[in-house]
Scaffold this motif. Structure first.
Motif, PDB file in Angstrom:
ATOM      1  N   ILE A 287      -4.678   0.550   4.614  1.00  0.00           N
ATOM      2  CA  ILE A 287      -4.929   1.608   3.622  1.00  0.00           C
ATOM      3  C   ILE A 287      -5.031   2.968   4.326  1.00  0.00           C
ATOM      4  N   TYR A 288      -5.667   3.007   5.500  1.00  0.00           N
ATOM      5  CA  TYR A 288      -5.695   4.257   6.271  1.00  0.00           C
ATOM      6  C   TYR A 288      -4.276   4.718   6.577  1.00  0.00           C
ATOM      7  N   LYS A 289      -3.420   3.799   6.998  1.00  0.00           N
ATOM      8  CA  LYS A 289      -2.029   4.158   7.294  1.00  0.00           C
ATOM      9  C   LYS A 289      -1.309   4.649   6.044  1.00  0.00           C
ATOM     10  N   LEU A 290      -1.594   4.042   4.911  1.00  0.00           N
ATOM     11  CA  LEU A 290      -1.003   4.489   3.650  1.00  0.00           C
ATOM     12  C   LEU A 290      -1.483   5.894   3.304  1.00  0.00           C
ATOM     13  N   LEU A 291      -2.780   6.127   3.401  1.00  0.00           N
ATOM     14  CA  LEU A 291      -3.335   7.430   3.057  1.00  0.00           C
ATOM     15  C   LEU A 291      -2.851   8.530   4.003  1.00  0.00           C
ATOM     16  N   CYS A 292      -2.581   8.181   5.253  1.00  0.00           N
ATOM     17  CA  CYS A 292      -2.088   9.170   6.218  1.00  0.00           C
ATOM     18  C   CYS A 292      -0.583   9.378   6.135  1.00  0.00           C
ATOM     19  N   GLY A 293       0.108   8.535   5.373  1.00  0.00           N
ATOM     20  CA  GLY A 293       1.539   8.691   5.224  1.00  0.00           C
ATOM     21  C   GLY A 293       2.360   7.901   6.226  1.00  0.00           C
ATOM     22  N   THR A 294       1.709   7.120   7.084  1.00  0.00           N
ATOM     23  CA  THR A 294       2.430   6.298   8.057  1.00  0.00           C
ATOM     24  C   THR A 294       3.152   5.157   7.361  1.00  0.00           C
ATOM     25  N   ASN A 295       2.469   4.500   6.429  1.00  0.00           N
ATOM     26  CA  ASN A 295       3.066   3.427   5.618  1.00  0.00           C
ATOM     27  C   ASN A 295       3.339   3.966   4.219  1.00  0.00           C
ATOM     28  N   SER A 296       4.364   3.441   3.566  1.00  0.00           N
ATOM     29  CA  SER A 296       4.679   3.908   2.215  1.00  0.00           C
ATOM     30  C   SER A 296       3.998   3.068   1.140  1.00  0.00           C
ATOM     31  N   THR A 297       3.679   1.809   1.450  1.00  0.00           N
ATOM     32  CA  THR A 297       2.969   0.949   0.497  1.00  0.00           C
ATOM     33  C   THR A 297       2.038   0.011   1.243  1.00  0.00           C
ATOM     34  N   CYS A 298       1.112  -0.570   0.496  1.00  0.00           N
ATOM     35  CA  CYS A 298       0.216  -1.610   1.000  1.00  0.00           C
ATOM     36  C   CYS A 298      -0.054  -2.566  -0.148  1.00  0.00           C
ATOM     37  N   LYS A 299       0.575  -3.724  -0.119  1.00  0.00           N
ATOM     38  CA  LYS A 299       0.437  -4.742  -1.171  1.00  0.00           C
ATOM     39  C   LYS A 299       0.678  -4.153  -2.562  1.00  0.00           C
ATOM     40  N   GLY A 300       1.658  -3.279  -2.665  1.00  0.00           N
ATOM     41  CA  GLY A 300       2.024  -2.681  -3.947  1.00  0.00           C
ATOM     42  C   GLY A 300       1.318  -1.378  -4.266  1.00  0.00           C
ATOM     43  N   TRP A 301       0.300  -1.012  -3.500  1.00  0.00           N
ATOM     44  CA  TRP A 301      -0.403   0.256  -3.682  1.00  0.00           C
ATOM     45  C   TRP A 301       0.415   1.344  -3.014  1.00  0.00           C
ATOM     46  N   ARG A 302       0.431   2.542  -3.604  1.00  0.00           N
ATOM     47  CA  ARG A 302       1.184   3.653  -3.026  1.00  0.00           C
ATOM     48  C   ARG A 302       0.501   4.982  -3.362  1.00  0.00           C
TER      49      ARG A 302
END
Length: 70
Positions: free
Chosen positions: A32-47
Motif C-alpha cells: 500500500i505504501y508503494k501504491l500511495l507513492c506511485g511505485t505500484n499502480s495497483t494492490c489487490k485491485g486497489w488503485r
C-alpha cells in the motif's frame, strides 16, 4: 493526512491511518505504501484516485525501531 483510494468494487475510500486501513482490508502495508507513492499502480485491485498525484510518504524509524510517518 487523509488518503483516498479506489476499491476493487470502484468505491472511493478515505482513511487517515494506513496501518489500520491495511489491517481492516487484509492488505500488505508495504504494498500500500508503494501504491500511495506511485511505485505500484495497483494492490489487490486497489488503485489511486488520481494517478498523476501520488502521495509522497516519508517514513523514519523512531527510538523504538518502528517506522513513523511524517
Amino acid at each position: 493526512m487523509t488518503y483516498k483510494l479506489i476499491s476493487p468494487d470502484n468505491q472511493i475510500v478515505e482513511f487517515e491511518n494506513i496501518t489500520r486501513f491495511c489491517h481492516e482490508q487484509g492488505l500488505n502495508k508495504g504494498n500500500i505504501y508503494k501504491l500511495l507513492c506511485g511505485t505500484n499502480s495497483t494492490c489487490k485491485g486497489w488503485r489511486l484516485v488520481d494517478k498523476s498525484k501520488p502521495y509522497c510518504i516519508g517514513r523514519k524509524r523512531n527510538g523504538n525501531g518502528f517506522f513513523r510517518e511524517y
